[in-house]
Design an enzyme around this catalytic site. Structure first.
Site, short mmCIF file in Angstrom:
data_model
loop_
_atom_site.label_atom_id
_atom_site.label_comp_id
_atom_site.label_asym_id
_atom_site.label_seq_id
_atom_site.Cartn_x
_atom_site.Cartn_y
_atom_site.Cartn_z
N GLU A 172 0.66 -1.17 0.06
CA GLU A 172 0.07 -0.08 -0.02
C GLU A 172 0.72 1.37 0.04
O GLU A 172 0.37 2.22 0.51
CB GLU A 172 -1.10 -0.13 1.14
N GLU A 257 -5.59 -8.06 -1.09
CA GLU A 257 -6.20 -7.60 0.16
C GLU A 257 -7.51 -7.23 0.36
O GLU A 257 -7.76 -6.18 -0.26
CB GLU A 257 -5.16 -6.93 0.88
#
Length: 798
Positions: A172, A257
Site C-alpha cells: 500500500e 488484500e
C-alpha cells in the site's frame, strides 16, 4: 371482520410481489468457459497471528484445521504472509530475518511455522509473500538493497523447506516500475518459479495496470495484477469493479488484500464479494486480511477475520460465520478450475451467482448468495453433457441467523430429471450446488469459556527458549524483541530489543519499540517488576494498566528511567496526551542491571527502583489493563525476570454468561465491519461496543439495561469505554439505577468521568439487592453514548 380482510389483502399483495419474480433458467454446460479460478484465502500480517502461535493443544490444531484443512472449515487455498520488518505493520510488529546487514536468522517469528502448518494440512496451498516495511539499515525501499533483502528471505524459505509461489513489492505504498523490472531480473536468476504480484496498492490501485498497457518491460515483469480493497474498504462490498485497462492485459487480476470485517458481521459482505469480484471485475483471486484475529483486543481493529483466537492462556476461540462463507466456495472448488461466464451473473431477486467447472469438465459448482434478495426465487438449472445425470448436492447457510446450527448444512441431494434441477432460494441465504462430494462441517470447539482470564502470578525468566525466539504472550507493538544471551555478567537468556535505526515504515508512526503482555481485562491491582539493562545511553519504560494502543500512544501508566538518572511516572492517553504524575532522580547507569517495579493498589501507585521505594502518588486515570516494556528509539536493551503478582483481592464480578442487555437505542447495522448492539456491553470482549444510534436520530439521554439473570447483592460497577481509537460516545456523566423486577427502578448513584480509554468505576455507598442495572448516559462526546464493557461487582458474602 375488517381485520381479516386487511390480512387477506396483505397476504395477496405479498404473494403477488413474490410471484412477480420470474423463474430464472441457468444453463450449465461443461463446454462453457471463462477465466481460470486462482483461489480464495487470507493474509497473516501486521502481527495478526501472534497469539495463535502461543495457543495450547489441542485448540491450536483445531484452529489450524478450521483454517486450512480441506473439506473441514474455510479450506484456504491461498496464504499470504508478511516479510517481517521490525516495525508496526497494523496491530504490532513482525520480526525481520535480518535485523542488520550482518545478521541473518531464518527461524525468527511465527510465519514459517504457520506456513508449515498450512502445508501440512493442504499441500496444494499457494504461498504469497509481501513486505510492509524493512529494518532501517535497508535505507530506501525502492532500492537494490531491498531486492537483496527479499532474495535473502526467499533463501530462508528454501532453507526451511518452503517454496514460495508469489512475491509482491511494498504494501500500500505505491509502486516503482523500474524496481519491479529489476526484481523480475533477480528472480529469474535465482528463483525463476516465483511470480510477481503488483502493486498491492489501495490509494490508486489500478494505476499499475494502466502503466502496464504502455510499458512493455513492466508488463513482462508482472505476472499478477493485485489490488487492495477492490470492493471498497470495510464496506458492504456491493460493488467490486476493475478497469478496462486491467482487463485488457490478459493477466490474472487479484484482490490481493480484501479487508475482512468482524468474524460474524463480516459474513454477509464477504459472501457478496466472493461472487461479485468475478461478476463485476473478472477478478479471480481473493485474500482477506486477516487470516485469524489473534491479537490483543486492546490493539486496533480487533476482531477482523473469520475466526477469533485472542485467549492463548485458556485456549478459548470462536469460529465465525465467515468461516462457512469461505467453505461455500473453497470446499467445492480448486485453483485451476474455470469460471463459466454464461452461468455467472445476477438474478431478478437481487441475488448473485457464479459457476465453475473442473479442468476435465466433469464436475461443476454454483455458488448463490441471496444477501440482497428481496423475495424467494425459483431457479431452474439445465445441465448439459457429462453433467446432466450426476446428483447435485445442495448446501445452505442462513446468513441472517445467529445460530451456528444454521450454517453450512447439507440440506438435500437432487437427481437431475431430464438434465433439469430446480431449487428455491431464500433471502439472506448462501447456497452451493455441486456435483463434488466429501465436504464436511468441522465440529471441534474450545472447552474453556471466554470468561477465563490469564492467571496471576505470572513469571517469565526467558529460560527454556532457544535464542532468537518470541516469549509467550509478549506481543510487540513496534521494534523486535526476542530471546538472547544476557549481557552484563548475567547468565542465561534475556529478552532483548534488537531493532536499531528508524525502520523503513509502512505508515510513519514514530512509535518507540515496545512489547505488551497480559489479559486486557485484568483488574489493575498488581505489582509488576522487571530487571533491565541498557548498553548505551537512553531510557527504558515499565508500563502498567495498559488499556489500549492507538497510533503513537500506549494508554496506561509509564515509568520511564533514563541513564542520566532522571525518572518520571506519567499517564499516557490517546494522541500522546501525557500527564506527568511524579518525577525524581536516582543512580541508573549504562551496562549495569537494575530492577524496576510498579506497585498499584486502588488509586495508589508506588514506584520501585533497585528494590527501593522512590515515591508514590494517587491517580485514577487507569484501573485495569496489561503490562508492557518500552525502549528509547532505536536502541538495544535487555529485560529479565518479569514478575506480576496481585497486590490484594480483586473485585468479584458477576459472570456474564447468563446476562442480557438492551438499550434505548443502538446502531445495529454494519458500520465499517462492526455492529453496535447492546449485547456487546456484556460479552466479555473489550473490543466490541454498544453505541447509541447515530445523531441526529437519537439524542441523549440514552440508557443501557442489564438483566443479570437473578437477584444478586451488588456493590458497584465498572464501565470500560470504547478502545478503538476514537472518543465519540465516551460517557462523561451518567446515572445508575437498580431494580428487582425490571419495571420499578431506583436511582442509586451517578458518575462524572473524564473522556479517556481508562475504565471507570462506581462504588455504591452500600451493597444492595438487584437483578437489573440501568446505566443512563446524560452527557457524552458528540452527544452520543458508547460502552465497551460493563462489569458488575458482587458484594462478598458475610
Amino acid at each position: 371482520m375488517k381485520r381479516i380482510y386487511i390480512l387477506v389483502v396483505i397476504c395477496i399483495a405479498a404473494f403477488q410481489l413474490q410471484a412477480a419474480v420470474p423463474d430464472t433458467a441457468i444453463t450449465i454446460d461443461g463446454n462453457i468457459s471463462g477465466m481460470r479460478f486462482d483461489g480464495v484465502g487470507a493474509i497473516s500480517a501486521g502481527a495478526s497471528s501472534r497469539l495463535l502461535y502461543d495457543y495450547p493443544e489441542p485448540e491450536r490444531s483445531q484452529i489450524l484445521d478450521y483454517l486450512f484443512k480441506p473439506d473441514y472449515g474455510a479450506s484456504m487455498q491461498l496464504l499470504k504472509v508478511e516479510i517481517g520488518g521490525d516495525m508496526n505493520s497494523t496491530d504490532g510488529s513482525e520480526p525481520s530475518h535480518e535485523h542488520g546487514p550482518d545478521d541473518l536468522d531464518c527461524g525468527r517469528g511465527y510465519e514459517w511455522w504457520l506456513i508449515r502448518e498450512a502445508k501440512k494440512r493442504n499441500p496444494d496451498i499457494k504461498l504469497i509473500a509481501l513486505a510492509w516495511g524493512a529494518p532501517g539499515w535497508i535505507g530506501k525501499f525502492w532500492s537494490p538493497a531491498m531486492i537483496d533483502y527479499l532474495m535473502d528471505w526467499l533463501d530462508c524459505a528454501r532453507s526451511n523447506g518452503i517454496t514460495i509461489d508469489y512475491i509482491g513489492g511494498w504494501n500500500e505504498r505505491g509502486w516503482n516500475a523500474d524496481w519491479y523490472i529489476a526484481l523480475d531480473s533477480a528472480l529469474n536468476k535465482k528463483f525463476p518459479h516465483v511470480k510477481i504480484i503488483a502493486a498491492d496498492d489501495v490509494r490508486d490501485p489500478w494505476s499499475v495496470a494502466t502503466e502496464m498497457t504502455h510499458n512493455a518491460a513492466l508488463k513482462k515483469a508482472v505476472d499478477i495484477v493485485g489490488v487492495h480493497s477492490a470492493c471498497g474498504w470495510r464496506t458492504y462490498y456491493t460493488k467490486c469493479p476493475s478497469t478496462a485497462d486491467a482487463r485488457s492485459l490478459g493477466k490474472p487480476l487479484w484482490n490481493s488484500e480484501h479487508s475482512s470485517l468482524s468474524h460474524n458481521v463480516g459474513a454477509l459482505p464477504l459472501a457478496r464479494a466472493m461472487n461479485r469480484l468475478y461478476i463485476e471485475g473478472k477478478i479471480t483471486g481473493n485474500m482477506c486480511w486477516s487470516l485469524v484475529s489473534a491479537w490483543y483486543a486492546s490493539f486496533p481493529i480487533a476482531d477482523t477475520g473469520p475466526l477469533l483466537a485472542e485467549w492463548p492462556w485458556s485456549g478459548h476461540y470462536e469460529v465465525g460465520k465467515s468461516i462457512w462463507v469461505y467453505a461455500h466456495t473453497a470446499q467445492f472448488t480448486r485453483p485451476g478450475w474455470h469460471y463459466m461466464d454464461k452461468a455467472c451473473g445476477f438474478l431478478p431477486s437481487g441475488a448473485s451467482f457464479v459457476t465453475l467447472r473442473s479442468p476435465d469438465r466433469s464436475e461443476f459448482t454454483t455458488i448463490i448468495e441471496a444477501v440482497d434478495a428481496k423475495t424467494p426465487q425459483q431457479i431452474t438449472f439445465s445441465l448439459k453433457g457429462r453433467l446432466s445425470d450426476k446428483p447435485v448436492h445442495v448446501w445452505e447457510t442462513n446468513l441472517l441467523s445467529g445460530r451456528a446450527e444454521d450454517y453450512f448444512n447439507h440440506v438435500k441431494d437432487v437427481r437431475p430429471l431430464n438434465g433439469v434441477v430446480k431449487i428455491k432460494i431464500q433471502p439472506g441465504c448462501l447456497y452451493t450446488l455441486s456435483t463434488t462430494s466429501g465436504q464436511h462441517k468441522g465440529s471441534a470447539a474450545s472447552k474453556s469459556g471466554i470468561d477465563a482470564q490469564m492467571p496471576l502470578p505470572f513469571k517469565e525468566d526467558f529460560e527454556g527458549y532457544q535464542t532468537g525466539k518470541l516469549a509467550r504472550y509478549f506481543s510487540d507493538v513496534n521494534g523486535a524483541f526476542e530471546t538472547a544471551s544476557c549481557d552484563g555478567g548475567t547468565q542465561g537468556l534475556c529478552y532483548e530489543q534488537m531493532g536499531t535505526g528508524e525502520p523503513v515504515t509502512w505508515i510513519d508512526r514514530g512509535m518507540p519499540p515496545a512489547t505488551i503482555l497480559g489479559d486486557p481485562r485484568w483488574w489493575g491491582d498488581y505489582k509488576v517488576s522487571v530487571d533491565v539493562y541498557l548498553p548505551q545511553k537512553g531510557y527504558v519504560e515499565l508500563l502498567g494498566r495498559v488499556c489500549a494502543q492507538e497510533g503513537l500512544s500506549i494508554a496506561g501508566y509509564h515509568l520511564r528511567v533514563n541513564t542520566n538518572g532522571d525518572w518520571k511516572l506519567y499517564s499516557e492517553g490517546f494522541r500522546k496526551k501525557d500527564s506527568t504524575l511524579l518525577e525524581g532522580s536516582t543512580a541508573f547507569t549504562v551496562k549495569k542491571w537494575h530492577k524496576l517495579g510498579l506497585e498499584m493498589h486502588g488509586s495508589r501507585i508506588r514506584i520501585w527502583i533497585d528494590h527501593k521505594s522512590v515515591g508514590s502518588v494517587d491517580n485514577k486515570d487507569y484501573i485495569t489493563g496489561q503490562i508492557g516494556l518500552l525502549v528509547s528509539p532505536w536502541q538495544k536493551a535487555q529485560f529479565d525476570n518479569v514478575v506480576i503478582r496481585k497486590t490484594g483481592d480483586w473485585p468479584h464480578f458477576i459472570n456474564k454468561k447468563n446476562m442480557r442487555a438492551w438499550a434505548s437505542s443502538a446502531h445495529a447495522a454494519n458500520y465499517k465491519g462492526y455492529d453496535y448492539v447492546a449485547a456487546h456491553a456484556v460479552d466479555d470482549r473489550p473490543e466490541t461496543i454498544w453505541h447509541s444510534e447515530w445523531e441526529p436520530k437519537a439524542a441523549l439521554p440514552q440508557s443501557l439495561t442489564i438483566d443479570m439473570g437473578r437477584l444478586y447483592q451488588v456493590e458497584g460497577l465498572v464501565c470500560q469505554p470504547r478502545l478503538d481509537g476514537t472518543d465519540k460516545g465516551m460517557i462523561t456523566t451518567c446515572n445508575v439505577y437498580i431494580s428487582k423486577d425490571g419495571t420499578h427502578f431506583k436511582k442509586v448513584d451517578s458518575g462524572k468521568w473524564h473522556p479517556s480509554p481508562g475504565s471507570k468505576a462506581i462504588q455504591f455507598a452500600h451493597k444492595m439487592q438487584a437483578r437489573y442495572i440501568k446505566v443512563e448516559a446524560t452527557a457524552g462526546i458528540a452527544h452520543m453514548a458508547a460502552v465497551g464493557e460493563i462489569s458488575i461487582m458482587e458484594a462478598p458474602a458475610l
